[in-house]
Design a protein around this motif. Structure first.
Motif, PDB file in Angstrom:
ATOM      1  N   TYR A 157       1.155  -2.794  -7.662  1.00  0.00           N
ATOM      2  CA  TYR A 157       2.069  -1.870  -7.000  1.00  0.00           C
ATOM      3  C   TYR A 157       1.519  -1.458  -5.636  1.00  0.00           C
ATOM      4  O   TYR A 157       2.262  -1.397  -4.645  1.00  0.00           O
ATOM      5  CB  TYR A 157       2.288  -0.639  -7.888  1.00  0.00           C
ATOM      6  CG  TYR A 157       3.059   0.471  -7.223  1.00  0.00           C
ATOM      7  CD1 TYR A 157       4.383   0.295  -6.821  1.00  0.00           C
ATOM      8  CD2 TYR A 157       2.456   1.705  -6.982  1.00  0.00           C
ATOM      9  CE1 TYR A 157       5.089   1.320  -6.205  1.00  0.00           C
ATOM     10  CE2 TYR A 157       3.150   2.734  -6.366  1.00  0.00           C
ATOM     11  CZ  TYR A 157       4.464   2.536  -5.983  1.00  0.00           C
ATOM     12  OH  TYR A 157       5.159   3.550  -5.378  1.00  0.00           O
ATOM     13  N   VAL A 158       0.227  -1.185  -5.565  1.00  0.00           N
ATOM     14  CA  VAL A 158      -0.392  -0.821  -4.294  1.00  0.00           C
ATOM     15  C   VAL A 158      -0.275  -1.981  -3.311  1.00  0.00           C
ATOM     16  O   VAL A 158       0.086  -1.786  -2.138  1.00  0.00           O
ATOM     17  CB  VAL A 158      -1.866  -0.428  -4.492  1.00  0.00           C
ATOM     18  CG1 VAL A 158      -2.570  -0.260  -3.144  1.00  0.00           C
ATOM     19  CG2 VAL A 158      -1.973   0.863  -5.295  1.00  0.00           C
TER      20      VAL A 158
ATOM     21  N   LEU B 244       3.524   7.764  -4.689  1.00  0.00           N
ATOM     22  CA  LEU B 244       4.098   8.430  -5.858  1.00  0.00           C
ATOM     23  C   LEU B 244       5.573   8.780  -5.663  1.00  0.00           C
ATOM     24  O   LEU B 244       6.187   9.372  -6.554  1.00  0.00           O
ATOM     25  CB  LEU B 244       3.314   9.704  -6.164  1.00  0.00           C
ATOM     26  CG  LEU B 244       1.846   9.493  -6.557  1.00  0.00           C
ATOM     27  CD1 LEU B 244       1.124  10.828  -6.650  1.00  0.00           C
ATOM     28  CD2 LEU B 244       1.742   8.737  -7.868  1.00  0.00           C
ATOM     29  N   GLU B 245       6.147   8.412  -4.530  1.00  0.00           N
ATOM     30  CA  GLU B 245       7.557   8.703  -4.285  1.00  0.00           C
ATOM     31  C   GLU B 245       8.440   7.931  -5.263  1.00  0.00           C
ATOM     32  O   GLU B 245       8.282   6.722  -5.447  1.00  0.00           O
ATOM     33  CB  GLU B 245       7.932   8.338  -2.851  1.00  0.00           C
ATOM     34  CG  GLU B 245       7.261   9.209  -1.800  1.00  0.00           C
ATOM     35  CD  GLU B 245       7.518   8.737  -0.384  1.00  0.00           C
ATOM     36  OE1 GLU B 245       7.300   9.531   0.542  1.00  0.00           O
ATOM     37  OE2 GLU B 245       7.935   7.583  -0.205  1.00  0.00           O
ATOM     38  N   ARG B 246       9.385   8.625  -5.856  1.00  0.00           N
ATOM     39  CA  ARG B 246      10.248   7.997  -6.859  1.00  0.00           C
ATOM     40  C   ARG B 246      11.042   6.833  -6.266  1.00  0.00           C
ATOM     41  O   ARG B 246      11.196   5.791  -6.904  1.00  0.00           O
ATOM     42  CB  ARG B 246      11.201   9.040  -7.444  1.00  0.00           C
ATOM     43  CG  ARG B 246      12.124   8.473  -8.526  1.00  0.00           C
ATOM     44  CD  ARG B 246      12.922   9.554  -9.192  1.00  0.00           C
ATOM     45  NE  ARG B 246      12.054  10.477  -9.899  1.00  0.00           N
ATOM     46  CZ  ARG B 246      11.595  10.248 -11.123  1.00  0.00           C
ATOM     47  NH1 ARG B 246      11.908   9.133 -11.755  1.00  0.00           N
ATOM     48  NH2 ARG B 246      10.816  11.133 -11.713  1.00  0.00           N
ATOM     49  N   ALA B 247      11.541   6.990  -5.050  1.00  0.00           N
ATOM     50  CA  ALA B 247      12.351   5.932  -4.442  1.00  0.00           C
ATOM     51  C   ALA B 247      11.541   4.646  -4.268  1.00  0.00           C
ATOM     52  O   ALA B 247      12.050   3.542  -4.485  1.00  0.00           O
ATOM     53  CB  ALA B 247      12.890   6.398  -3.087  1.00  0.00           C
ATOM     54  N   ARG B 248      10.272   4.788  -3.879  1.00  0.00           N
ATOM     55  CA  ARG B 248       9.417   3.612  -3.695  1.00  0.00           C
ATOM     56  C   ARG B 248       9.169   2.933  -5.039  1.00  0.00           C
ATOM     57  O   ARG B 248       9.218   1.703  -5.157  1.00  0.00           O
ATOM     58  CB  ARG B 248       8.088   4.014  -3.048  1.00  0.00           C
ATOM     59  CG  ARG B 248       7.224   2.822  -2.603  1.00  0.00           C
ATOM     60  CD  ARG B 248       5.891   3.305  -2.032  1.00  0.00           C
ATOM     61  NE  ARG B 248       6.078   4.348  -1.048  1.00  0.00           N
ATOM     62  CZ  ARG B 248       6.387   4.112   0.236  1.00  0.00           C
ATOM     63  NH1 ARG B 248       6.532   2.864   0.662  1.00  0.00           N
ATOM     64  NH2 ARG B 248       6.530   5.118   1.079  1.00  0.00           N
TER      65      ARG B 248
ATOM     66  N   GLU C 289      11.061   3.025  -7.630  1.00  0.00           N
ATOM     67  CA  GLU C 289      12.304   2.410  -8.093  1.00  0.00           C
ATOM     68  C   GLU C 289      12.559   1.089  -7.380  1.00  0.00           C
ATOM     69  O   GLU C 289      13.043   0.129  -7.986  1.00  0.00           O
ATOM     70  CB  GLU C 289      13.474   3.372  -7.880  1.00  0.00           C
ATOM     71  CG  GLU C 289      13.440   4.573  -8.822  1.00  0.00           C
ATOM     72  CD  GLU C 289      14.545   5.575  -8.538  1.00  0.00           C
ATOM     73  OE1 GLU C 289      15.200   5.460  -7.469  1.00  0.00           O
ATOM     74  OE2 GLU C 289      14.754   6.474  -9.374  1.00  0.00           O
ATOM     75  N   ARG C 290      12.220   1.023  -6.079  1.00  0.00           N
ATOM     76  CA  ARG C 290      12.349  -0.246  -5.350  1.00  0.00           C
ATOM     77  C   ARG C 290      11.412  -1.304  -5.924  1.00  0.00           C
ATOM     78  O   ARG C 290      11.780  -2.477  -6.050  1.00  0.00           O
ATOM     79  CB  ARG C 290      12.059  -0.048  -3.859  1.00  0.00           C
ATOM     80  CG  ARG C 290      13.119   0.715  -3.106  1.00  0.00           C
ATOM     81  CD  ARG C 290      13.017   0.496  -1.608  1.00  0.00           C
ATOM     82  NE  ARG C 290      11.712   0.846  -1.071  1.00  0.00           N
ATOM     83  CZ  ARG C 290      11.382   2.072  -0.669  1.00  0.00           C
ATOM     84  NH1 ARG C 290      12.261   3.059  -0.775  1.00  0.00           N
ATOM     85  NH2 ARG C 290      10.189   2.306  -0.161  1.00  0.00           N
TER      86      ARG C 290
END
Length: 229
Positions: free
Chosen positions: A68-69, A91-95, A97-98
């Motif tokens: 992920y990183v 930790l942003e949810r949008a990231r 989810e993408r």
């Protein structure tokens, strides 16, 4: 920072900080993001809660946090002009989810690229033998090593091994490190594509994981010792 404390085993919380440092440094050196590299500042030290939160998220969602990183610091993700995410923005949810939406597509992209590389290599070998009159060994060597074909290090490594012979095995050895690095990024997906042709040696996935962990540890040691890579 003592060097003896900066070689964490793979998949630990601290390891994620060093992955971020290495991948962002690599991005800075290969993409115009400014400066001559990246060093993890004290505010994002390995003991910062962000790395534990990221590890917990990954565990709860059954994903590899290091992958992920790496994905988050890809050129397609940072865009242009580049917007490089600081560790807390991972930790942003949008990231997240993408990333989750992109994962199922990776296998198809890798399989398509592998099929394209096979066609390009086969065409070049036939062309060199037919139009240029090359002996098979010469055509094979040219195809594996020429920069005129958009062949990845992993494919060149696998192709050289599949052709076989002492000379080709030596050529394969020259591509092995880059092949291991490439494979370590998406091991399941590369494994599915290449295993269908039995193109890689046994234990390659495990070797790739160890190779990447060693790169991260060596880079962290170099940073701690003030060595410019």
């Amino acid at each position: 920072m003592a060097t003896r404390n900066i070689t964490p085993p793979d998949r630990t919380v601290g390891f994620l900080a060093w992955v971020y440092q290495f991948e962002r440094d690599l991005l800075a050196k290969n993409f115009p993001v400014g400066g001559d590299g990246y060093r993890l500042p004290p505010c994002w030290r390995p003991g910062h809660p962000v790395w534990r939160k990221l590890a917990t998220f990954a565990r709860n969602h059954r994903i590899d946090p290091a992958r992920y990183v790496r994905w988050s610091l890809d050129v397609p993700q940072v865009g242009y002009p580049p917007e490089v995410p600081e560790p807390n923005r991972l930790l942003e949810r949008a990231r997240m989810e993408r990333y989750a939406a992109d994962r199922p597509k990776v296998r198809g992209r890798i399989a398509a690229k592998f099929a394209l590389e096979k066609r390009e290599a086969r065409t070049m070998i036939l062309c060199r033998q037919g139009a240029h009159g090359d002996e098979p060994a010469v055509a094979n060597l040219f195809t594996v090593t020429t920069s005129s074909l958009d062949l990845s290090p992993l494919f060149r490594f696998a192709l050289a091994r599949s052709i076989g012979g002492d000379r080709m095995m030596r050529v394969a050895g020259k591509y092995e490190d880059e092949a291991l690095f490439q494979f370590s990024r998406d091991p399941d997906e590369y494994g599915a594509a290449y295993d269908s042709d039995d193109a890689l040696p046994d234990g390659f996935a495990e070797k790739a994981a160890r190779f990447y962990a060693q790169i991260i540890a060596q880079h962290a040691r170099g940073v701690a010792e003030g060595v410019k890579s």
